[in-house]
Design a protein around this motif. Sequence first.
Motif, PDB file in Angstrom:
ATOM      1  N   ASP A 248       0.794  -1.234   0.000  1.00 38.61           N
ATOM      2  CA  ASP A 248       0.000   0.000   0.000  1.00 38.61           C
ATOM      3  C   ASP A 248       0.821   1.276   0.000  1.00 38.61           C
ATOM      4  OD1 ASP A 248      -2.607  -0.695  -0.366  1.00 38.61           O
ATOM      5  OD2 ASP A 248      -2.885  -1.335   1.705  1.00 38.61           O
ATOM      6  N   GLY A 249       2.096   1.154  -0.274  1.00 39.51           N
ATOM      7  CA  GLY A 249       2.940   2.339  -0.427  1.00 39.51           C
ATOM      8  C   GLY A 249       3.072   3.189   0.829  1.00 39.51           C
ATOM      9  N   MET A 250       2.866   2.589   1.989  1.00 42.53           N
ATOM     10  CA  MET A 250       3.047   3.385   3.211  1.00 42.53           C
ATOM     11  C   MET A 250       4.523   3.734   3.372  1.00 42.53           C
ATOM     12  SD  MET A 250       0.317   1.564   5.767  1.00 42.53           S
ATOM     13  CE  MET A 250       0.799   2.457   7.229  1.00 42.53           C
ATOM     14  N   SER A 251       4.790   4.728   4.194  1.00 43.00           N
ATOM     15  CA  SER A 251       6.173   5.192   4.276  1.00 43.00           C
ATOM     16  C   SER A 251       6.974   4.405   5.307  1.00 43.00           C
ATOM     17  CB  SER A 251       6.194   6.672   4.637  1.00 43.00           C
ATOM     18  OG  SER A 251       5.540   6.823   5.879  1.00 43.00           O
ATOM     19  N   THR A 252       6.297   3.598   6.091  1.00 43.87           N
ATOM     20  CA  THR A 252       6.993   2.854   7.148  1.00 43.87           C
ATOM     21  C   THR A 252       6.307   1.510   7.411  1.00 43.87           C
ATOM     22  OG1 THR A 252       7.652   2.911   9.487  1.00 43.87           O
ATOM     23  CG2 THR A 252       5.631   4.066   8.929  1.00 43.87           C
ATOM     24  N   ALA A 253       7.083   0.588   8.027  1.00 48.70           N
ATOM     25  CA  ALA A 253       6.483  -0.663   8.514  1.00 48.70           C
ATOM     26  C   ALA A 253       6.805  -0.787  10.004  1.00 48.70           C
ATOM     27  CB  ALA A 253       7.032  -1.846   7.739  1.00 48.70           C
ATOM     28  N   ASP A 254       7.088   0.326  10.633  1.00 51.60           N
ATOM     29  CA  ASP A 254       7.441   0.368  12.061  1.00 51.60           C
ATOM     30  C   ASP A 254       6.325  -0.271  12.900  1.00 51.60           C
ATOM     31  OD1 ASP A 254       8.008   0.974  14.667  1.00 51.60           O
ATOM     32  OD2 ASP A 254       8.339   3.121  14.336  1.00 51.60           O
ATOM     33  N   PRO A 255       6.641  -1.321  13.642  1.00 55.17           N
ATOM     34  CA  PRO A 255       5.583  -2.019  14.386  1.00 55.17           C
ATOM     35  C   PRO A 255       4.930  -1.175  15.479  1.00 55.17           C
ATOM     36  CG  PRO A 255       7.759  -2.890  14.960  1.00 55.17           C
ATOM     37  CD  PRO A 255       7.956  -1.971  13.792  1.00 55.17           C
ATOM     38  N   LEU A 256       5.581  -0.112  15.890  1.00 52.65           N
ATOM     39  CA  LEU A 256       4.954   0.710  16.939  1.00 52.65           C
ATOM     40  C   LEU A 256       4.165   1.890  16.360  1.00 52.65           C
ATOM     41  CD1 LEU A 256       7.531   0.738  19.890  1.00 52.65           C
ATOM     42  CD2 LEU A 256       5.861  -0.984  19.215  1.00 52.65           C
ATOM     43  N   ASN A 257       4.127   1.982  15.072  1.00 50.14           N
ATOM     44  CA  ASN A 257       3.382   3.059  14.426  1.00 50.14           C
ATOM     45  C   ASN A 257       1.896   2.669  14.341  1.00 50.14           C
ATOM     46  OD1 ASN A 257       2.059   4.184  11.940  1.00 50.14           O
ATOM     47  ND2 ASN A 257       3.951   5.375  11.878  1.00 50.14           N
ATOM     48  N   GLN A 258       1.033   3.588  14.808  1.00 50.26           N
ATOM     49  CA  GLN A 258      -0.400   3.285  14.882  1.00 50.26           C
ATOM     50  C   GLN A 258      -1.003   2.934  13.517  1.00 50.26           C
ATOM     51  OE1 GLN A 258      -2.131   3.288  18.000  1.00 50.26           O
ATOM     52  NE2 GLN A 258      -3.560   2.161  16.682  1.00 50.26           N
ATOM     53  N   SER A 259      -0.617   3.678  12.487  1.00 48.24           N
ATOM     54  CA  SER A 259      -1.213   3.390  11.167  1.00 48.24           C
ATOM     55  C   SER A 259      -0.767   2.028  10.657  1.00 48.24           C
ATOM     56  CB  SER A 259      -0.836   4.425  10.102  1.00 48.24           C
ATOM     57  OG  SER A 259      -0.541   5.636  10.648  1.00 48.24           O
ATOM     58  N   VAL A 260       0.463   1.654  10.972  1.00 40.53           N
ATOM     59  CA  VAL A 260       0.938   0.319  10.560  1.00 40.53           C
ATOM     60  C   VAL A 260       0.135  -0.745  11.305  1.00 40.53           C
ATOM     61  CG1 VAL A 260       2.924  -1.253  10.604  1.00 40.53           C
ATOM     62  CG2 VAL A 260       3.245   1.154   9.981  1.00 40.53           C
ATOM     63  N   GLN A 261      -0.059  -0.537  12.586  1.00 36.20           N
ATOM     64  CA  GLN A 261      -0.837  -1.501  13.382  1.00 36.20           C
ATOM     65  C   GLN A 261      -2.265  -1.633  12.832  1.00 36.20           C
ATOM     66  OE1 GLN A 261      -0.486  -0.013  17.394  1.00 36.20           O
ATOM     67  NE2 GLN A 261       1.657  -0.644  17.561  1.00 36.20           N
ATOM     68  N   ASN A 262      -2.860  -0.496  12.494  1.00 37.25           N
ATOM     69  CA  ASN A 262      -4.224  -0.537  11.941  1.00 37.25           C
ATOM     70  C   ASN A 262      -4.252  -1.257  10.598  1.00 37.25           C
ATOM     71  OD1 ASN A 262      -5.136   0.850  14.132  1.00 37.25           O
ATOM     72  ND2 ASN A 262      -5.145   2.852  13.120  1.00 37.25           N
ATOM     73  N   TYR A 296      13.680  -0.169  12.390  1.00 36.99           N
ATOM     74  CA  TYR A 296      13.071   0.929  13.152  1.00 36.99           C
ATOM     75  C   TYR A 296      13.553   0.949  14.597  1.00 36.99           C
ATOM     76  CZ  TYR A 296      10.358   0.174   9.013  1.00 36.99           C
ATOM     77  OH  TYR A 296      10.013  -0.019   7.698  1.00 36.99           O
ATOM     78  N   ASN A 297      14.694   0.303  14.811  1.00 40.81           N
ATOM     79  CA  ASN A 297      15.228   0.176  16.169  1.00 40.81           C
ATOM     80  C   ASN A 297      14.246  -0.480  17.128  1.00 40.81           C
ATOM     81  OD1 ASN A 297      17.791   1.142  15.836  1.00 40.81           O
ATOM     82  ND2 ASN A 297      17.049   3.279  15.866  1.00 40.81           N
ATOM     83  N   ARG A 298      13.432  -1.377  16.616  1.00 43.80           N
ATOM     84  CA  ARG A 298      12.504  -2.139  17.477  1.00 43.80           C
ATOM     85  C   ARG A 298      13.055  -3.555  17.582  1.00 43.80           C
ATOM     86  NH1 ARG A 298      10.495   2.636  18.709  1.00 43.80           N
ATOM     87  NH2 ARG A 298       9.229   3.534  17.055  1.00 43.80           N
ATOM     88  N   ASP A 299      12.589  -4.273  18.600  1.00 45.40           N
ATOM     89  CA  ASP A 299      13.078  -5.642  18.710  1.00 45.40           C
ATOM     90  C   ASP A 299      12.052  -6.624  18.123  1.00 45.40           C
ATOM     91  OD1 ASP A 299      11.188  -6.223  20.677  1.00 45.40           O
ATOM     92  OD2 ASP A 299      12.539  -5.606  22.298  1.00 45.40           O
ATOM     93  N   HIS A 300      12.412  -7.898  18.174  1.00 39.71           N
ATOM     94  CA  HIS A 300      11.549  -8.882  17.530  1.00 39.71           C
ATOM     95  C   HIS A 300      10.247  -9.113  18.283  1.00 39.71           C
ATOM     96  CE1 HIS A 300      13.967 -10.507  14.077  1.00 39.71           C
ATOM     97  NE2 HIS A 300      14.638  -9.469  14.539  1.00 39.71           N
ATOM     98  N   ALA A 301      10.238  -8.823  19.574  1.00 42.59           N
ATOM     99  CA  ALA A 301       8.974  -8.930  20.308  1.00 42.59           C
ATOM    100  C   ALA A 301       8.022  -7.830  19.816  1.00 42.59           C
ATOM    101  CB  ALA A 301       9.218  -8.810  21.804  1.00 42.59           C
ATOM    102  N   ASP A 302       8.550  -6.636  19.585  1.00 42.02           N
ATOM    103  CA  ASP A 302       7.701  -5.558  19.054  1.00 42.02           C
ATOM    104  C   ASP A 302       7.079  -5.989  17.726  1.00 42.02           C
ATOM    105  OD1 ASP A 302       8.396  -3.781  21.122  1.00 42.02           O
ATOM    106  OD2 ASP A 302      10.190  -3.086  20.045  1.00 42.02           O
ATOM    107  N   GLY A 303       7.923  -6.570  16.879  1.00 41.40           N
ATOM    108  CA  GLY A 303       7.455  -6.973  15.552  1.00 41.40           C
ATOM    109  C   GLY A 303       6.398  -8.061  15.629  1.00 41.40           C
TER     110      GLY A 303
END
Length: 683
Positions: A248-262, A296-303
């Motif tokens: 969907d061409g989003m700018s991030t896949a950061d697991p802590l980003n609300q739009s990614v989560q949604n 995104y400097n997140r760990d694998h549990a975040d992902g």
Amino acid sequence: MSSKKYNMWLQYQPILNTTCKKHYQKMLTTLYVNGNAPTIQSAEQELTDAIFTMLGQRITSKSDMDHATIVIGNIEEISSLLSNDHIARLAEMNEEGYLVIENQGKIIISGNSDAAVLYGVHHLLRNMQLEQDLISLAVFEQPKNQFRMLNQWDNLNGSVERGYSGKSIFYQNGKIVKDKTRIKDYARYLSSVGINAISINNVNVWEEESYFITKKYLPEIREIADIFRAYGITLYLSINFASPMTIDGMSTADPLNQSVQNWWKDKIAEIYHYIPDFGGFIVKADSENRPGPFTYNRDHADGANMLAKAFEPYGGKVIWRCFVYNHLQDWRDRTTDRARAAYDHFKPLDGKFHENVILQIKNGPMDFQVREGVSPLIGAMPNTNQMIEFQVAQEYTGQQIDLCYLLPQWKQILQFDTYIKGAGTTIAEIVAGTIHTYKYSGIAAVSNIGGDDENWTGNTLAQANLYGYGRLIWNPDLSAEEIAQEWIVQTFGNKKEVSNTLGEMLLNSWEIYENYTAPLGVGWMVTPGVHYGPNIDGYEYSKWGGTYHFADRDGVGVDRTKETGTGFTTQYAEPNQNLYNDVSKCPDELLLFFHHVPYKYTLKNSKTIIQHIYDTHFKGFEQVEDLIKKWDSLADLIDEERFKNVQNRLKQQKNNAREWRDQINTYFYRKSGVADKQNRAIY
Ligand code: GCV
């Protein structure tokens, strides 16, 4: 399609033993089926077809159970045929537990779920193919492992990563196959050995496969899920962690980003709209160029937790692979070690994963070598669900050209005592979930099948690994020998000579393969990328140069000790830590995995390292010559097509073994300058 090579172990050959045949013909005449769920229908179909080909008689359906000689179905309605003791025993078993009993001439097959009934039917059919008596049959069985999974590494273009049996049976030229007959037959084989979960695309999810979780592909994937469901197998998909960006061409896949989560929440809801019992995702992240939370400097549990939360309302699971390592690392100075990576990354995260996440851990800390230590991560996370990953595909074990029956290796791994919670804390118990009481756990493996050749596995004898994998993970107490014998008789018929000769060939084949390839647990020495054939200094990531074995003019092996090496040994619990760390205690077969030792170091088998290398390599080649002789002796007892298939592979194996023998012996002779005590020719 139906031929001996296509039918694998479900040959359902006419029963030749006349006493046995008469006994079956008399007993198995009429059938009452309770229930009409797809799995029960599969059970009925399998039973009637198999009885027809084995006995030459069609069983007739009965509408009342009193007049049927076989009764199958879930427990409720047929409980009147069972004793209180039978009912109580069934109640004590898990959801997939079944019974198969004979009572006054009537065979009753029931279980705690519809899939359990199908397993029970296969139990009966197996007994019949093995020509066993059905009188007084009283079988109560349940699987030891909850997850019994296969991972397909199939790509949409029809290729199979590390596939040695031709093209994918799922995809062709960028499309999902229209004719799904072969998928259905695959499901039959898998259910006959108790597999209950499958992921149908490569864990390396490329651009187009990322769209599998969109409406472009979901309608057809639903059809595949329907096929597997009818055989008690739940469907999973591998996903691209960066899907929100790719799809969907989003700018991030950061697991802590609300739009990614949604985005993932909506995506998962969409999948369940198509496949209401969808199993979940399998994820390879931050590994070999795959995207992941590290970006995104997140760990694998975040992902993993981001996905797990989105799955919660549906009961879906996230199977998160621990094959995470920096493939570009420069380990020439020995301060870094790929073997350490999984433990170093995941152990600190224990307890941080949601309860519907399961970590999938390769059996060894490196990568499915012919021999390596058992992964110390397995069992080291008491508060995180885990499952072990095997490889049925013979990536590093002969690529289904060379014979390598892997059951003895898997048995050894499962029996390995980690001592994590004292003696008896075996891998088998850990992955069965009995040690740390995991909510979900079990065993997964990379499949070895393809579809170019009707025999599914390239080498007919490689079918034994697929069969054996299913049987072993259902019941880890079965021996490699018992499983081999079951497979041989079902595949080639009940002939003593075939059972004896082929049984011996299979059971020795792992050791033979090890003899002529990389010695004493050091692993690799294969052609980079291809992973077949010798290339002793071949290092996968040649940017840095280096080897996997650190051989120099004085010695060979990887120092993984805590004092002078990479410290990998510290990841094991005691007494294993000390066993591996202390060169005088370390078992011979793993010596070079844990230690760098001089060529004249004496092994526990009283030979020097260098002499052991020479001896095993000469022996391994001779053993392959012997395999050929043994197989040739069966020429009159095996159909020509399958006989030639194996004969041809064994010839290739002989060339391979010769190449390994010569290259390894010459290499170590030149490095060490030490001559072979027996003065054999070293080229
Ligand atoms: C699917 C090894 C194999 C790769 C495989 C990888 C993995 O590196 O060579 O082909 O990729 O393991 O298990 O993810």
